[in-house]
Design a protein around this motif. Structure first.
Motif, mmCIF file in Angstrom:
data_model
loop_
_atom_site.group_PDB
_atom_site.id
_atom_site.type_symbol
_atom_site.label_atom_id
_atom_site.label_comp_id
_atom_site.label_asym_id
_atom_site.label_seq_id
_atom_site.Cartn_x
_atom_site.Cartn_y
_atom_site.Cartn_z
ATOM 1 N N ARG A 139 0.858 -1.191 0.000
ATOM 2 C CA ARG A 139 0.000 0.000 0.000
ATOM 3 C C ARG A 139 0.889 1.234 0.000
ATOM 4 N NH1 ARG A 139 -3.356 -1.433 5.323
ATOM 5 N NH2 ARG A 139 -4.327 -3.362 4.631
ATOM 6 N N SER A 140 0.689 2.096 -0.976
ATOM 7 C CA SER A 140 1.395 3.381 -0.941
ATOM 8 C C SER A 140 0.889 4.149 0.283
ATOM 9 C CB SER A 140 1.110 4.177 -2.215
ATOM 10 O OG SER A 140 -0.245 4.588 -2.252
ATOM 11 N N PRO A 141 1.680 5.080 0.798
ATOM 12 C CA PRO A 141 1.203 5.849 1.960
ATOM 13 C C PRO A 141 -0.149 6.514 1.708
ATOM 14 C CG PRO A 141 3.549 6.170 1.672
ATOM 15 C CD PRO A 141 3.066 5.382 0.468
ATOM 16 N N ARG A 142 -0.358 7.032 0.503
ATOM 17 C CA ARG A 142 -1.645 7.671 0.193
ATOM 18 C C ARG A 142 -2.793 6.663 0.225
ATOM 19 N NH1 ARG A 142 -3.396 10.458 -5.367
ATOM 20 N NH2 ARG A 142 -5.441 11.156 -4.700
ATOM 21 N N LEU A 143 -2.572 5.475 -0.334
ATOM 22 C CA LEU A 143 -3.602 4.438 -0.298
ATOM 23 C C LEU A 143 -3.854 3.998 1.142
ATOM 24 C CD1 LEU A 143 -5.531 2.370 -1.532
ATOM 25 C CD2 LEU A 143 -3.547 0.882 -1.921
ATOM 26 N N ASN A 144 -2.797 3.821 1.906
ATOM 27 C CA ASN A 144 -2.951 3.401 3.295
ATOM 28 C C ASN A 144 -3.801 4.406 4.075
ATOM 29 O OD1 ASN A 144 -2.134 1.376 5.324
ATOM 30 N ND2 ASN A 144 -1.182 3.147 6.295
ATOM 31 N N THR A 145 -3.580 5.684 3.848
ATOM 32 C CA THR A 145 -4.382 6.726 4.504
ATOM 33 C C THR A 145 -5.835 6.638 4.039
ATOM 34 O OG1 THR A 145 -2.476 8.186 4.728
ATOM 35 C CG2 THR A 145 -4.655 9.221 4.810
ATOM 36 N N ALA A 146 -6.028 6.430 2.741
ATOM 37 C CA ALA A 146 -7.385 6.371 2.180
ATOM 38 C C ALA A 146 -8.212 5.238 2.780
ATOM 39 C CB ALA A 146 -7.327 6.226 0.659
ATOM 40 N N ILE A 147 -7.569 4.126 3.120
ATOM 41 C CA ILE A 147 -8.331 3.010 3.678
ATOM 42 C C ILE A 147 -8.344 3.016 5.209
ATOM 43 C CG2 ILE A 147 -7.920 1.556 1.660
ATOM 44 C CD1 ILE A 147 -6.030 -0.074 3.530
ATOM 45 N N GLY A 148 -7.694 4.002 5.799
ATOM 46 C CA GLY A 148 -7.673 4.101 7.261
ATOM 47 C C GLY A 148 -6.696 3.145 7.912
ATOM 48 N N GLY A 149 -5.631 2.779 7.191
ATOM 49 C CA GLY A 149 -4.624 1.868 7.736
ATOM 50 C C GLY A 149 -3.768 2.530 8.793
ATOM 51 N N SER A 150 -3.130 1.718 9.593
ATOM 52 C CA SER A 150 -2.223 2.204 10.636
ATOM 53 C C SER A 150 -1.072 2.981 10.007
ATOM 54 C CB SER A 150 -1.674 1.006 11.423
ATOM 55 O OG SER A 150 -0.565 1.395 12.205
#
Length: 153
Positions: free
Chosen positions: A65-76
């Motif tokens: 997950r790119s950092p932007r994708l991780n943020t978009a899905i609410g990842g840690s």
């Protein structure tokens, strides 16, 4: 980035970066060389042995997950997915718990998480510098996700 690149005999870069959320939102999900190297280790040391033992495909629902994708899905914010060190997956026709229990006895990994029981998935991470062999289970308590020690209560 060659999406057809084989990371191991049964896993390609394309399946380790695939994301419906990224596609829907137009988010680039392209790992760098360090992340691709980490994905290769994850595939070789964790996913391939699972596939070989159970003799069935391992279906990855979330890999890099790119950092932007991780943020978009609410990842840690500390998600190992962003380093290419983690994957969420299932083995169709096999119990998630049975797969986790086999992994616990037979593989080395950083974290192994039995996420939300049989209707959920397995999260596994591999970090060549940190091999905690930590087993957790994710449950919902009062609408919040809690990570508890061990695969079962």
């Amino acid at each position: 980035m060659d999406l057809h690149e084989r990371l191991s005999p049964h896993f390609t870069l394309a399946e380790m970066v695939r994301s419906q959320t990224a596609a829907r939102r137009g988010i680039a999900n392209s790992p760098g060389q360090l992340e691709v190297a980490a994905l290769k280790l994850l595939c070789e040391k964790v996913l391939e042995p699972v596939r070989a033992h159970f003799g069935k495909p391992v279906v990855v629902s979330s890999g890099y997950r790119s950092p932007r994708l991780n943020t978009a899905i609410g990842g840690s914010t500390s998600s190992q997915h962003c380093q290419g060190e983690a994957a969420d997956f299932t083995v169709p026709g096999e119990s998630n718990l049975a797969v986790c229990q086999w992994m616990e006895v037979n593989l080395n990994y950083d974290q192994l998480i039995y996420e939300f029981g049989e209707t959920g998935w397995i999260h596994a991470s591999f970090d060549k510098h940190r091999m905690r062999n930590m087993e957790l289970r994710a449950v919902r308590v009062g609408g919040r996700v809690r990570y508890l020690p061990g695969l079962v209560a």
